[in-house]
Design a protein around this motif. Structure first.
Motif, PDB file in Angstrom:
ATOM      1  N   TYR A   1      -9.379 -25.063   8.780  1.00 62.94           N
ATOM      2  CA  TYR A   1      -8.870 -23.825   8.177  1.00 62.94           C
ATOM      3  C   TYR A   1      -9.430 -23.720   6.759  1.00 62.94           C
ATOM      4  N   HIS A   2      -9.602 -22.490   6.302  1.00 64.50           N
ATOM      5  CA  HIS A   2      -9.998 -22.234   4.911  1.00 64.50           C
ATOM      6  C   HIS A   2      -9.113 -21.128   4.371  1.00 64.50           C
ATOM      7  N   GLU A   3      -8.731 -21.239   3.122  1.00 64.48           N
ATOM      8  CA  GLU A   3      -7.795 -20.270   2.536  1.00 64.48           C
ATOM      9  C   GLU A   3      -8.294 -18.837   2.618  1.00 64.48           C
ATOM     10  N   SER A   4      -9.597 -18.643   2.638  1.00 65.06           N
ATOM     11  CA  SER A   4     -10.144 -17.283   2.708  1.00 65.06           C
ATOM     12  C   SER A   4      -9.815 -16.589   4.025  1.00 65.06           C
ATOM     13  N   PHE A   5      -9.492 -17.369   5.078  1.00 68.18           N
ATOM     14  CA  PHE A   5      -9.214 -16.769   6.381  1.00 68.18           C
ATOM     15  C   PHE A   5      -7.936 -15.930   6.370  1.00 68.18           C
ATOM     16  N   SER A   6      -7.092 -16.131   5.387  1.00 67.68           N
ATOM     17  CA  SER A   6      -5.858 -15.348   5.294  1.00 67.68           C
ATOM     18  C   SER A   6      -6.015 -14.134   4.386  1.00 67.68           C
ATOM     19  N   ARG A   7      -7.254 -13.886   3.947  1.00 65.17           N
ATOM     20  CA  ARG A   7      -7.545 -12.691   3.171  1.00 65.17           C
ATOM     21  C   ARG A   7      -8.369 -11.722   4.008  1.00 65.17           C
ATOM     22  N   ARG A   8      -8.714 -10.602   3.446  1.00 63.31           N
ATOM     23  CA  ARG A   8      -9.406  -9.545   4.192  1.00 63.31           C
ATOM     24  C   ARG A   8     -10.824  -9.956   4.603  1.00 63.31           C
ATOM     25  N   SER A   9     -11.101  -9.809   5.877  1.00 65.30           N
ATOM     26  CA  SER A   9     -12.421 -10.043   6.445  1.00 65.30           C
ATOM     27  C   SER A   9     -12.434  -9.331   7.792  1.00 65.30           C
TER      28      SER A   9
ATOM     29  N   ARG B   1      -4.196 -10.996   9.759  1.00 64.03           N
ATOM     30  CA  ARG B   1      -3.549 -11.597  10.943  1.00 64.03           C
ATOM     31  C   ARG B   1      -3.111 -13.031  10.677  1.00 64.03           C
ATOM     32  N   LEU B   2      -3.779 -13.712   9.734  1.00 62.73           N
ATOM     33  CA  LEU B   2      -3.396 -15.084   9.405  1.00 62.73           C
ATOM     34  C   LEU B   2      -2.559 -15.137   8.127  1.00 62.73           C
ATOM     35  N   ARG B   3      -1.766 -14.111   7.908  1.00 62.58           N
ATOM     36  CA  ARG B   3      -0.971 -14.024   6.685  1.00 62.58           C
ATOM     37  C   ARG B   3       0.053 -15.153   6.570  1.00 62.58           C
ATOM     38  N   ASP B   4       0.451 -15.744   7.693  1.00 58.53           N
ATOM     39  CA  ASP B   4       1.482 -16.785   7.682  1.00 58.53           C
ATOM     40  C   ASP B   4       0.920 -18.178   7.418  1.00 58.53           C
ATOM     41  N   PHE B   5      -0.383 -18.262   7.202  1.00 60.37           N
ATOM     42  CA  PHE B   5      -1.038 -19.554   7.016  1.00 60.37           C
ATOM     43  C   PHE B   5      -1.461 -19.733   5.562  1.00 60.37           C
ATOM     44  N   PRO B   6      -1.485 -20.960   5.073  1.00 64.00           N
ATOM     45  CA  PRO B   6      -1.312 -22.245   5.765  1.00 64.00           C
ATOM     46  C   PRO B   6       0.131 -22.709   5.928  1.00 64.00           C
ATOM     47  N   GLN B   7       1.113 -21.929   5.445  1.00 58.63           N
ATOM     48  CA  GLN B   7       2.511 -22.364   5.519  1.00 58.63           C
ATOM     49  C   GLN B   7       2.943 -22.650   6.956  1.00 58.63           C
ATOM     50  N   ALA B   8       2.358 -21.924   7.908  1.00 56.60           N
ATOM     51  CA  ALA B   8       2.738 -22.093   9.312  1.00 56.60           C
ATOM     52  C   ALA B   8       2.419 -23.480   9.849  1.00 56.60           C
TER      53      ALA B   8
ATOM     54  N   ASP C   1     -12.113 -36.740  26.521  1.00 53.75           N
ATOM     55  CA  ASP C   1     -11.165 -35.929  25.736  1.00 53.75           C
ATOM     56  C   ASP C   1     -11.828 -34.914  24.804  1.00 53.75           C
ATOM     57  N   ARG C   2     -13.130 -34.820  24.778  1.00 59.10           N
ATOM     58  CA  ARG C   2     -13.812 -33.962  23.799  1.00 59.10           C
ATOM     59  C   ARG C   2     -13.596 -32.482  24.118  1.00 59.10           C
ATOM     60  N   LEU C   3     -12.684 -31.873  23.365  1.00 58.24           N
ATOM     61  CA  LEU C   3     -12.362 -30.457  23.522  1.00 58.24           C
ATOM     62  C   LEU C   3     -12.189 -29.834  22.147  1.00 58.24           C
ATOM     63  N   VAL C   4     -12.877 -28.715  21.909  1.00 62.01           N
ATOM     64  CA  VAL C   4     -12.724 -27.956  20.669  1.00 62.01           C
ATOM     65  C   VAL C   4     -12.323 -26.529  21.024  1.00 62.01           C
ATOM     66  N   VAL C   5     -11.240 -26.054  20.415  1.00 59.45           N
ATOM     67  CA  VAL C   5     -10.795 -24.671  20.602  1.00 59.45           C
ATOM     68  C   VAL C   5     -11.217 -23.885  19.382  1.00 59.45           C
ATOM     69  N   VAL C   6     -11.891 -22.757  19.620  1.00 52.93           N
ATOM     70  CA  VAL C   6     -12.374 -21.890  18.545  1.00 52.93           C
ATOM     71  C   VAL C   6     -11.627 -20.572  18.626  1.00 52.93           C
ATOM     72  N   LEU C   7     -11.008 -20.166  17.542  1.00 50.61           N
ATOM     73  CA  LEU C   7     -10.281 -18.904  17.527  1.00 50.61           C
ATOM     74  C   LEU C   7     -11.261 -17.735  17.550  1.00 50.61           C
ATOM     75  N   GLY C   8     -11.009 -16.790  18.453  1.00 47.46           N
ATOM     76  CA  GLY C   8     -11.830 -15.587  18.545  1.00 47.46           C
ATOM     77  C   GLY C   8     -11.047 -14.363  18.115  1.00 47.46           C
ATOM     78  N   GLY C   9     -11.003 -13.341  18.982  1.00 48.58           N
ATOM     79  CA  GLY C   9     -10.425 -12.058  18.610  1.00 48.58           C
ATOM     80  C   GLY C   9      -8.910 -12.007  18.668  1.00 48.58           C
ATOM     81  N   GLY C  10      -8.372 -10.966  18.040  1.00 52.80           N
ATOM     82  CA  GLY C  10      -6.939 -10.737  17.978  1.00 52.80           C
ATOM     83  C   GLY C  10      -6.563 -10.176  16.626  1.00 52.80           C
ATOM     84  N   SER C  11      -5.456  -9.423  16.566  1.00 55.40           N
ATOM     85  CA  SER C  11      -5.128  -8.763  15.303  1.00 55.40           C
ATOM     86  C   SER C  11      -3.674  -8.874  14.874  1.00 55.40           C
ATOM     87  N   VAL C  12      -2.782  -9.251  15.764  1.00 49.02           N
ATOM     88  CA  VAL C  12      -1.345  -9.212  15.458  1.00 49.02           C
ATOM     89  C   VAL C  12      -0.903 -10.536  14.840  1.00 49.02           C
TER      90      VAL C  12
END
Length: 275
Positions: free
Chosen positions: A8-16, A23-30, A246-257
């Motif tokens: 995670y990076h703090e910029s992800f909770s700002r406008r982009s 959509r990530l307004r609740d992070f990193p507190q979440a 066990d090698r699995l990586v989940v990458v977040l894609g689309g969504g807005s809510v």
């Protein structure tokens, strides 16, 4: 037990692009409830290198991303995915979840659109191969929309399985580039079909390109819920245990809510954290 990395990076909770409406307004507190897990490891997403970007994309695309203010988070978005895949493959992490501020699967060699800037998954694959040679990568894309940029970039790559659950149906002659329509195939049957392909392909690592845009009430709504995502996470985690240590990586894609972003991603991470 090895840790689960959450990038995670703090910029992800700002406008982009993908955080218009924050959509990530609740992070990193979440992340606070997850800190009770001894194997939870929060990692700041690094910036992707320009040299790596230019191994996948054209200089013109790079300049276009630089000029687009809504791609401001693209550097750390792609960098986090690259680092997550590297650390999981090399055994430093058991598995990982990578948050992003700008998406990846609509970015081709010379174009980007649909809230995407750099193709994070393909950059991560190129980085692995630079470091380790011919790594076999299997990607399941469950974002509501077809990963056209990824498909363009891996066309003809016999060491890359690209399995996309979207609105269309297609299969390449070698069976490694597959689209399964959620209009004609029950969703969990489509996911299980990926397991069958993986058994034949024998990958070294699995990547799940996850979009909560498929959730009820989000912009790509196809009727899925957090319970569905949890079930998919459990299935893919078990598949990774059987096929690739066990090698699995989940990458977040689309969504807005925001509420869906919080509940769906945390539910998946909890599954990754379990023994």
């Amino acid at each position: 037990m090895k840790p689960t990395g959450v990038f995670y990076h703090e910029s992800f909770s700002r406008r982009s692009y993908l955080t218009v409406g924050t959509r990530l307004r609740d992070f990193p507190q979440a992340f606070e409830p997850l800190k009770s897990f001894e194997n939870f490891r929060l990692i700041e997403s690094p910036r992707v290198s320009e040299d790596l970007v230019l191994q996948v994309h054209t200089p013109e695309l790079l300049e276009g991303v630089r000029a687009d203010t809504l791609c401001s988070t693209a550097w750390h978005s792609a960098g986090g995915v690259v680092k997550a895949v590297e650390m999981v493959y090399e055994g430093e992490l058991r598995n990982a979840f990578a948050y992003i501020g700008a998406g990846g699967h609509h970015a081709g060699r010379s174009y980007f659109w649909g809230y995407c800037c750099f193709n994070d998954v393909v950059l991560a694959t190129r980085n692995l191969r630079n470091r380790h040679g011919d790594v076999r990568v299997a990607v399941i894309d469950t974002d509501a929309h077809h990963g056209d940029g990824t498909r363009e970039l891996v066309k003809g790559d016999g060491s890359f399985l690209h399995y996309c659950i979207c609105s269309s149906s297609y299969e390449s002659s070698d069976g490694l580039k597959v689209d399964v329509s959620y209009f004609t195939t029950p969703y969990h049957s489509a996911v299980e079909g990926f397991g069958e392909r993986v058994s034949e392909f024998e990958p070294d690592i699995l990547i799940w390109y996850f979009g909560h845009d498929t959730h009820v009430g989000d912009y790509g709504d196809i009727g899925l819920t957090v319970a569905d995502y949890t079930r998919i996470a459990r299935f893919l985690k078990g598949l990774a245990a059987r096929c690739c240590d066990d090698r699995l990586v989940v990458v977040l894609g689309g969504g807005s809510v925001p509420e869906i972003a919080r509940e769906s991603t945390l539910a998946i991470i909890r599954e990754l954290l379990k023994p």
